[in-house]
Write a protein that holds these residues in place. Structure first.
Motif, mmCIF file in Angstrom:
data_model
loop_
_atom_site.group_PDB
_atom_site.id
_atom_site.type_symbol
_atom_site.label_atom_id
_atom_site.label_comp_id
_atom_site.label_asym_id
_atom_site.label_seq_id
_atom_site.Cartn_x
_atom_site.Cartn_y
_atom_site.Cartn_z
ATOM 1 N N MET A 1 0.852 -1.190 0.000
ATOM 2 C CA MET A 1 0.000 0.000 0.000
ATOM 3 C C MET A 1 0.891 1.245 0.000
ATOM 4 O O MET A 1 1.828 1.350 0.779
ATOM 5 C CB MET A 1 -0.904 0.008 1.233
ATOM 6 C CG MET A 1 -1.836 1.213 1.299
ATOM 7 S SD MET A 1 -2.878 1.206 2.778
ATOM 8 C CE MET A 1 -3.935 -0.187 2.420
ATOM 9 N N ALA A 2 0.582 2.212 -0.863
ATOM 10 C CA ALA A 2 1.396 3.407 -0.998
ATOM 11 C C ALA A 2 1.107 4.398 0.127
ATOM 12 O O ALA A 2 -0.018 4.493 0.635
ATOM 13 C CB ALA A 2 1.143 4.059 -2.352
ATOM 14 N N ASP A 3 2.144 5.162 0.502
ATOM 15 C CA ASP A 3 2.017 6.206 1.520
ATOM 16 C C ASP A 3 2.219 7.568 0.867
ATOM 17 O O ASP A 3 3.284 7.828 0.284
ATOM 18 C CB ASP A 3 3.077 6.018 2.615
ATOM 19 C CG ASP A 3 2.918 4.706 3.367
ATOM 20 O OD1 ASP A 3 1.787 4.414 3.801
ATOM 21 O OD2 ASP A 3 3.920 3.973 3.501
ATOM 22 N N PHE A 4 1.215 8.431 0.959
ATOM 23 C CA PHE A 4 1.314 9.797 0.447
ATOM 24 C C PHE A 4 1.302 10.747 1.640
ATOM 25 O O PHE A 4 0.458 10.621 2.542
ATOM 26 C CB PHE A 4 0.148 10.128 -0.478
ATOM 27 C CG PHE A 4 0.261 9.540 -1.866
ATOM 28 C CD1 PHE A 4 1.254 8.618 -2.191
ATOM 29 C CD2 PHE A 4 -0.631 9.911 -2.863
ATOM 30 C CE1 PHE A 4 1.352 8.084 -3.464
ATOM 31 C CE2 PHE A 4 -0.539 9.384 -4.144
ATOM 32 C CZ PHE A 4 0.445 8.464 -4.443
ATOM 33 N N VAL A 5 2.228 11.704 1.634
ATOM 34 C CA VAL A 5 2.315 12.700 2.700
ATOM 35 C C VAL A 5 2.161 14.082 2.090
ATOM 36 O O VAL A 5 2.736 14.371 1.028
ATOM 37 C CB VAL A 5 3.656 12.590 3.456
ATOM 38 C CG1 VAL A 5 3.789 13.716 4.490
ATOM 39 C CG2 VAL A 5 3.775 11.237 4.142
ATOM 40 N N ILE A 6 1.393 14.914 2.753
ATOM 41 C CA ILE A 6 1.209 16.309 2.333
ATOM 42 C C ILE A 6 1.677 17.196 3.478
ATOM 43 O O ILE A 6 1.159 17.105 4.597
ATOM 44 C CB ILE A 6 -0.266 16.608 2.006
ATOM 45 C CG1 ILE A 6 -0.757 15.682 0.879
ATOM 46 C CG2 ILE A 6 -0.441 18.074 1.613
ATOM 47 C CD1 ILE A 6 -2.259 15.760 0.635
ATOM 48 N N VAL A 7 2.669 18.028 3.211
ATOM 49 C CA VAL A 7 3.181 18.961 4.212
ATOM 50 C C VAL A 7 2.572 20.328 3.934
ATOM 51 O O VAL A 7 2.811 20.927 2.894
ATOM 52 C CB VAL A 7 4.716 19.039 4.171
ATOM 53 C CG1 VAL A 7 5.209 20.082 5.175
ATOM 54 C CG2 VAL A 7 5.325 17.681 4.489
ATOM 55 N N GLY A 8 1.758 20.793 4.875
ATOM 56 C CA GLY A 8 1.055 22.058 4.703
ATOM 57 C C GLY A 8 -0.440 21.824 4.756
ATOM 58 O O GLY A 8 -1.027 21.371 3.780
ATOM 59 N N ALA A 9 -1.055 22.130 5.896
ATOM 60 C CA ALA A 9 -2.477 21.845 6.075
ATOM 61 C C ALA A 9 -3.311 23.107 5.885
ATOM 62 O O ALA A 9 -4.036 23.547 6.779
ATOM 63 C CB ALA A 9 -2.725 21.229 7.448
ATOM 64 N N GLY A 10 -3.172 23.688 4.694
ATOM 65 C CA GLY A 10 -4.001 24.829 4.322
ATOM 66 C C GLY A 10 -5.002 24.415 3.265
ATOM 67 O O GLY A 10 -5.292 23.231 3.073
ATOM 68 N N GLU A 11 -5.513 25.406 2.557
ATOM 69 C CA GLU A 11 -6.494 25.155 1.492
ATOM 70 C C GLU A 11 -5.962 24.176 0.460
ATOM 71 O O GLU A 11 -6.611 23.190 0.105
ATOM 72 C CB GLU A 11 -6.857 26.481 0.814
ATOM 73 C CG GLU A 11 -7.878 26.369 -0.297
ATOM 74 C CD GLU A 11 -9.295 26.549 0.184
ATOM 75 O OE1 GLU A 11 -10.194 25.869 -0.353
ATOM 76 O OE2 GLU A 11 -9.508 27.367 1.096
ATOM 77 N N CYS A 12 -4.760 24.419 -0.030
ATOM 78 C CA CYS A 12 -4.183 23.597 -1.093
ATOM 79 C C CYS A 12 -3.972 22.158 -0.631
ATOM 80 O O CYS A 12 -4.374 21.202 -1.308
ATOM 81 C CB CYS A 12 -2.865 24.216 -1.552
ATOM 82 S SG CYS A 12 -2.073 23.350 -2.919
ATOM 83 N N GLY A 13 -3.338 21.991 0.521
ATOM 84 C CA GLY A 13 -3.057 20.648 1.015
ATOM 85 C C GLY A 13 -4.313 19.859 1.294
ATOM 86 O O GLY A 13 -4.416 18.666 0.962
ATOM 87 N N ALA A 14 -5.320 20.513 1.897
ATOM 88 C CA ALA A 14 -6.571 19.821 2.206
ATOM 89 C C ALA A 14 -7.305 19.411 0.936
ATOM 90 O O ALA A 14 -7.827 18.289 0.836
ATOM 91 C CB ALA A 14 -7.456 20.712 3.072
ATOM 92 N N ARG A 15 -7.355 20.303 -0.042
ATOM 93 C CA ARG A 15 -8.036 19.978 -1.304
ATOM 94 C C ARG A 15 -7.335 18.807 -1.994
ATOM 95 O O ARG A 15 -7.985 17.943 -2.587
ATOM 96 C CB ARG A 15 -8.065 21.191 -2.225
ATOM 97 C CG ARG A 15 -8.820 22.391 -1.688
ATOM 98 C CD ARG A 15 -10.294 22.174 -1.596
ATOM 99 N NE ARG A 15 -10.978 23.348 -1.060
ATOM 100 C CZ ARG A 15 -12.265 23.400 -0.772
ATOM 101 N NH1 ARG A 15 -13.027 22.332 -0.990
ATOM 102 N NH2 ARG A 15 -12.811 24.495 -0.275
#
Length: 407
Positions: A1-15
């Motif tokens: 299973m792949a792991d995706f990480v998003i750094v930055g929990a603003g509008e862009c990251g949440a979308r």
């Protein structure tokens, strides 16, 4: 299973996180943010949320993240990106493995040299910033705003609605000097003056001094502005430190290609922190700080993290609400060789900006409420289609822009 990480929990990251699920990704998604709040929208901070004193306007509530299987880690600091080990290292000692990484780290207010936020000096970027500023916006108080851009002017309008008096100091010769035609900027400045805002243009700051109960701006011409709070709004700086430390290319933001990929193909960047080539303008590299750009690039980054090859080609779009006026701009007007004005009545008008061969490259408009919204949207479509409309038709309000699009 792949792991995706998003750094930055603003509008862009949440979308981007929600878009990954909508597109069928069934691996792990971890959204890491430095603020303690869930992701929220920033435009209301200088407008309705500031006036109402409301809580942040969330992109989604906690239940939606849980239902989508998105792990949100608020109030966490990211120390480094370990590209060799494909890990994101957090300040609490945790390490998040990733197969794909999205940097949506946003931007921070540009600091005035020699000063720092705290005491009676503030900047507006976060919900907590807005709450701190609002505490000073009461009947009879006086605030000073340094910077005549969108943030400064929107804040001035909100302060007047709450009964505070305002002095706005701009070092250049007019407000909205970046990307807004002088004709429209003059309307905005005039309206602020009508509302009681003291607008000082061409005013250079010599020194800033905090005293008990007030802050003083000493201008180079000898004038002194005393206020209970100074809000510094002189632009924003992209948060590129993580990318730089990881050896990624940086060029007025984290440099990405048309697919939003950094110099490491497994790391993408989007939103306020990223600079990218814009095909409509000869692949000129731009970095945009706008709500819609954050949304669009969050969606596009998600698609390309999943192996898509769609390039970013949207027309830049900005808007600002001040009092009962709405200003909208689509495209980039610098480089225009001619401008055509269309009057819509009741003071509303639109400026169409054409290049040397007559191609429509940008449009700007101002009016009450939604007076210019429909025509701006149609003009945006003309820009995207690289049309060369007849200037006489653009000037004539009886000519429907939809007919120019269909021609």
């Amino acid at each position: 299973m792949a792991d995706f990480v998003i750094v930055g929990a603003g509008e862009c990251g949440a979308r981007a996180a929600f878009a990954l699920r909508e597109k069928g990704f069934d691996g792990t998604i971890t959204l890491v943010g430095s603020e303690t709040h869930l992701p929220y929208e920033r435009p209301p901070l200088s407008k309705e949320a500031l006036v109402a004193g409301a809580g942040p306007k969330l992109v989604a509530d906690a239940g939606r993240y849980a239902a989508a299987g998105i792990a949100v880690l608020p109030g966490r600091t990211v120390l480094a990106i370990d590209r060799a080990g494909r890990r994101v290292l957090l300040g609490d000692g945790a390490a998040l493995p990733y197969d794909k990484l999205l940097l949506a780290t946003g931007a921070r207010p540009r600091a005035l040299p020699g000063t720092a936020c705290g005491g009676r000096i503030a900047a507006l970027r976060s919900h907590d910033d807005a709450q701190r500023i609002r505490a000073h916006l009461v009947e009879g108080s006086h605030i000073a705003i340094l910077g005549g851009g969108f943030i400064g002017l929107e804040l001035a309008a909100s302060a007047r609605k709450l009964g505070a008096s305002v002095t706005l100091v701009e070092g250049l010769q007019r407000v909205l000097s970046r990307g807004v035609p002088a004709e429209i900027a003059a309307i905005v400045a005039g309206r602020h003056a009508e509302e009681g805002v003291e607008v000082l243009c061409g005013a250079k700051v010599a020194n800033i001094e905090e005293r008990p109960g007030e802050v003083r701006l000493m201008l180079e011409d000898g004038r002194v502005v005393a206020a209970s709070l100074l809000v510094v709004g002189i632009g924003a700086v992209p948060n590129t430190e993580l990318a730089e430390a990881a050896g990624l290319a940086v060029d007025n933001g984290i440099a990405v290609d048309g697919l939003l990929r950094t110099s490491d193909p497994d790391i993408l960047a989007a939103g306020d922190c990223a600079s990218y080539p814009l095909p409509l303008y000869g692949d000129r590299r731009v970095r945009l700080e706008s709500w819609r750009n954050a949304q669009e690039q969050g969606q596009l980054a998600a698609a390309n993290m999943l192996g898509g090859d769609e390039a970013h080609c949207a027309v830049p779009w900005f808007w600002s609400d001040q009092y009962d006026m709405t200003l909208q701009i689509a495209g980039l007007a610098d480089g225009a060789a001619a401008t055509v004005r269309r009057d819509l009545g009741e003071g509303a008008f639109i400026l169409f900006h054409l290049d040397a061969v007559g191609r429509l490259i940008a449009v700007s408009g101002i009016g009450r409420g939604n007076a210019v919204a429909r025509d701006i949207r149609l003009a945006e479509m003309l820009i995207a289609a690289r049309r060369h409309p007849d200037p006489a038709a653009l000037a004539a309000p009886e000519t429907k822009l939809k007919t120019l699009l269909a021609a």
